[in-house]
Write a protein that holds these residues in place. Sequence first.
Motif, PDB file in Angstrom:
ATOM      1  N   LEU A 195       0.821  -1.212   0.000  1.00 18.54           N
ATOM      2  CA  LEU A 195       0.000   0.000   0.000  1.00 18.54           C
ATOM      3  C   LEU A 195       0.856   1.264   0.000  1.00 18.54           C
ATOM      4  N   CYS A 196       2.061   1.151   0.541  1.00 20.94           N
ATOM      5  CA  CYS A 196       2.977   2.302   0.569  1.00 20.94           C
ATOM      6  C   CYS A 196       3.854   2.359  -0.678  1.00 20.94           C
ATOM      7  N   GLY A 197       3.451   1.618  -1.713  1.00 18.77           N
ATOM      8  CA  GLY A 197       4.219   1.646  -2.960  1.00 18.77           C
ATOM      9  C   GLY A 197       5.595   1.023  -2.835  1.00 18.77           C
ATOM     10  N   ARG A 198       5.734   0.056  -1.928  1.00 20.48           N
ATOM     11  CA  ARG A 198       7.002  -0.641  -1.674  1.00 20.48           C
ATOM     12  C   ARG A 198       8.095   0.321  -1.211  1.00 20.48           C
ATOM     13  N   ASN A 199       7.682   1.345  -0.503  1.00 17.10           N
ATOM     14  CA  ASN A 199       8.604   2.323   0.062  1.00 17.10           C
ATOM     15  C   ASN A 199       8.913   1.900   1.502  1.00 17.10           C
ATOM     16  N   VAL A 200      10.154   1.478   1.737  1.00 15.53           N
ATOM     17  CA  VAL A 200      10.530   0.939   3.047  1.00 15.53           C
ATOM     18  C   VAL A 200      10.399   1.987   4.142  1.00 15.53           C
ATOM     19  N   SER A 201      10.871   3.194   3.887  1.00 19.54           N
ATOM     20  CA  SER A 201      10.840   4.246   4.907  1.00 19.54           C
ATOM     21  C   SER A 201       9.408   4.582   5.310  1.00 19.54           C
ATOM     22  N   GLU A 202       8.526   4.725   4.325  1.00 22.42           N
ATOM     23  CA  GLU A 202       7.131   5.060   4.615  1.00 22.42           C
ATOM     24  C   GLU A 202       6.437   3.908   5.343  1.00 22.42           C
ATOM     25  N   THR A 203       6.741   2.681   4.934  1.00 24.75           N
ATOM     26  CA  THR A 203       6.150   1.517   5.600  1.00 24.75           C
ATOM     27  C   THR A 203       6.586   1.450   7.052  1.00 24.75           C
ATOM     28  N   ALA A 204       7.877   1.665   7.293  1.00 23.75           N
ATOM     29  CA  ALA A 204       8.398   1.650   8.664  1.00 23.75           C
ATOM     30  C   ALA A 204       7.727   2.726   9.509  1.00 23.75           C
ATOM     31  N   ARG A 205       7.530   3.904   8.928  1.00 28.44           N
ATOM     32  CA  ARG A 205       6.867   4.990   9.665  1.00 28.44           C
ATOM     33  C   ARG A 205       5.435   4.617  10.015  1.00 28.44           C
ATOM     34  N   ARG A 206       4.719   4.053   9.036  1.00 28.95           N
ATOM     35  CA  ARG A 206       3.312   3.682   9.263  1.00 28.95           C
ATOM     36  C   ARG A 206       3.176   2.587  10.317  1.00 28.95           C
ATOM     37  N   LEU A 207       4.146   1.684  10.339  1.00 30.13           N
ATOM     38  CA  LEU A 207       4.093   0.564  11.287  1.00 30.13           C
ATOM     39  C   LEU A 207       4.786   0.873  12.612  1.00 30.13           C
ATOM     40  N   ASN A 208       5.317   2.104  12.703  1.00 27.86           N
ATOM     41  CA  ASN A 208       6.043   2.496  13.916  1.00 27.86           C
ATOM     42  C   ASN A 208       7.169   1.503  14.211  1.00 27.86           C
ATOM     43  N   MET A 209       7.945   1.232  13.178  1.00 28.06           N
ATOM     44  CA  MET A 209       8.988   0.214  13.249  1.00 28.06           C
ATOM     45  C   MET A 209      10.301   0.810  12.755  1.00 28.06           C
ATOM     46  N   HIS A 210      11.424   0.341  13.316  1.00 26.26           N
ATOM     47  CA  HIS A 210      12.725   0.812  12.853  1.00 26.26           C
ATOM     48  C   HIS A 210      12.951   0.321  11.423  1.00 26.26           C
ATOM     49  N   ARG A 211      13.519   1.184  10.590  1.00 21.51           N
ATOM     50  CA  ARG A 211      13.695   0.865   9.174  1.00 21.51           C
ATOM     51  C   ARG A 211      14.529  -0.393   8.968  1.00 21.51           C
ATOM     52  N   ARG A 212      15.599  -0.545   9.729  1.00 15.89           N
ATOM     53  CA  ARG A 212      16.468  -1.716   9.557  1.00 15.89           C
ATOM     54  C   ARG A 212      15.756  -2.998   9.980  1.00 15.89           C
ATOM     55  N   THR A 213      14.932  -2.892  11.017  1.00 11.26           N
ATOM     56  CA  THR A 213      14.150  -4.061  11.447  1.00 11.26           C
ATOM     57  C   THR A 213      13.204  -4.487  10.339  1.00 11.26           C
ATOM     58  N   LEU A 214      12.549  -3.503   9.736  1.00 13.05           N
ATOM     59  CA  LEU A 214      11.631  -3.795   8.644  1.00 13.05           C
ATOM     60  C   LEU A 214      12.370  -4.418   7.460  1.00 13.05           C
ATOM     61  N   GLN A 215      13.535  -3.890   7.129  1.00 18.63           N
ATOM     62  CA  GLN A 215      14.303  -4.431   6.008  1.00 18.63           C
ATOM     63  C   GLN A 215      14.667  -5.897   6.241  1.00 18.63           C
ATOM     64  N   ARG A 216      15.018  -6.241   7.483  1.00 14.28           N
ATOM     65  CA  ARG A 216      15.341  -7.631   7.803  1.00 14.28           C
ATOM     66  C   ARG A 216      14.123  -8.528   7.606  1.00 14.28           C
ATOM     67  N   ILE A 217      12.938  -8.042   8.032  1.00 16.86           N
ATOM     68  CA  ILE A 217      11.712  -8.831   7.888  1.00 16.86           C
ATOM     69  C   ILE A 217      11.365  -9.031   6.420  1.00 16.86           C
ATOM     70  N   LEU A 218      11.501  -7.959   5.638  1.00 19.98           N
ATOM     71  CA  LEU A 218      11.169  -8.038   4.219  1.00 19.98           C
ATOM     72  C   LEU A 218      12.126  -8.945   3.457  1.00 19.98           C
ATOM     73  N   ALA A 219      13.353  -9.075   3.955  1.00 17.52           N
ATOM     74  CA  ALA A 219      14.344  -9.894   3.279  1.00 17.52           C
ATOM     75  C   ALA A 219      14.147 -11.398   3.551  1.00 17.52           C
ATOM     76  N   LYS A 220      13.369 -11.699   4.599  1.00 14.91           N
ATOM     77  CA  LYS A 220      13.152 -13.111   4.969  1.00 14.91           C
ATOM     78  C   LYS A 220      12.015 -13.712   4.160  1.00 14.91           C
ATOM     79  N   ARG A 221      12.032 -15.042   4.087  1.00 23.26           N
ATOM     80  CA  ARG A 221      10.934 -15.758   3.451  1.00 23.26           C
ATOM     81  C   ARG A 221       9.737 -15.765   4.398  1.00 23.26           C
ATOM     82  N   ALA A 222       8.564 -15.964   3.840  1.00 22.09           N
ATOM     83  CA  ALA A 222       7.348 -15.974   4.652  1.00 22.09           C
ATOM     84  C   ALA A 222       7.387 -17.127   5.649  1.00 22.09           C
ATOM     85  N   PRO A 223       7.049 -16.843   6.928  1.00 19.77           N
ATOM     86  CA  PRO A 223       6.995 -17.932   7.906  1.00 19.77           C
ATOM     87  C   PRO A 223       5.812 -18.851   7.623  1.00 19.77           C
ATOM     88  N   ARG A 224       5.888 -20.048   8.097  1.00 17.14           N
ATOM     89  CA  ARG A 224       4.777 -21.008   7.889  1.00 17.14           C
ATOM     90  C   ARG A 224       3.710 -20.804   8.949  1.00 17.14           C
TER      91      ARG A 224
END
Length: 199
Positions: A170-199
């Motif tokens: 929804l944020c147009g794949r913008n990491v910074s905007e997504t992190a802001r919306r989720l109230n999450m640190h940008r690097r934390t978000l990048q780590r999550i996005l880099a991982k495969r989906a959990p089962r």
Amino acid sequence: MTSAENLHHELPEGQPLPDPLDELGPDRSLLLVDDDKPFLTRLIRTMELRGFTVTAASSVAEGLAAIAAHAPAFAVIDMRLGDGNGLDVISELKARRPDARGIILTGYGNIVTAVTAVKLGAFDYLAKPADADEIYSALIATRHDKAEVPENPMSADRVRWEHIQRIYELCGRNVSETARRLNMHRRTLQRILAKRAPR
């Protein structure tokens, strides 16, 4: 016996099986909106065999134009389309025809999107890959049908991951905007996005 053959199977007494569509009224108009051409072609064929009068579209614009020309009684709409979001199509359908039964299909099913789809008027929500039998069953179901408890429900980690992916889209794949919306640190978000989906 195939599903199509099942539709014409005769009862022992020689009487044909009742058509579930008969209980939903005489209007069998169905709009299919999907930009996956092979899938759309198969779905058109199978839904026509099941008694629907099908109109097909491969984009939000075509779907909206079809609804403007004739708001159908039924619709199966892919959520992610090349020119926008299928939720816009379901919303327009419900505005023009409140009694329509619209099913949203998506390749990345998640709880947030399901709630949004239903709020906008979707009758049901199916995650791809959904076959013709599942789609047909959803179209003819009643709201009184009791949903079965899934054998393998989505884990809490998977629900969280899906929610993050949804906000990211929804944020147009913008990491910074997504992190802001989720109230999450940008690097934390990048780590999550880099991982495969959990089962």
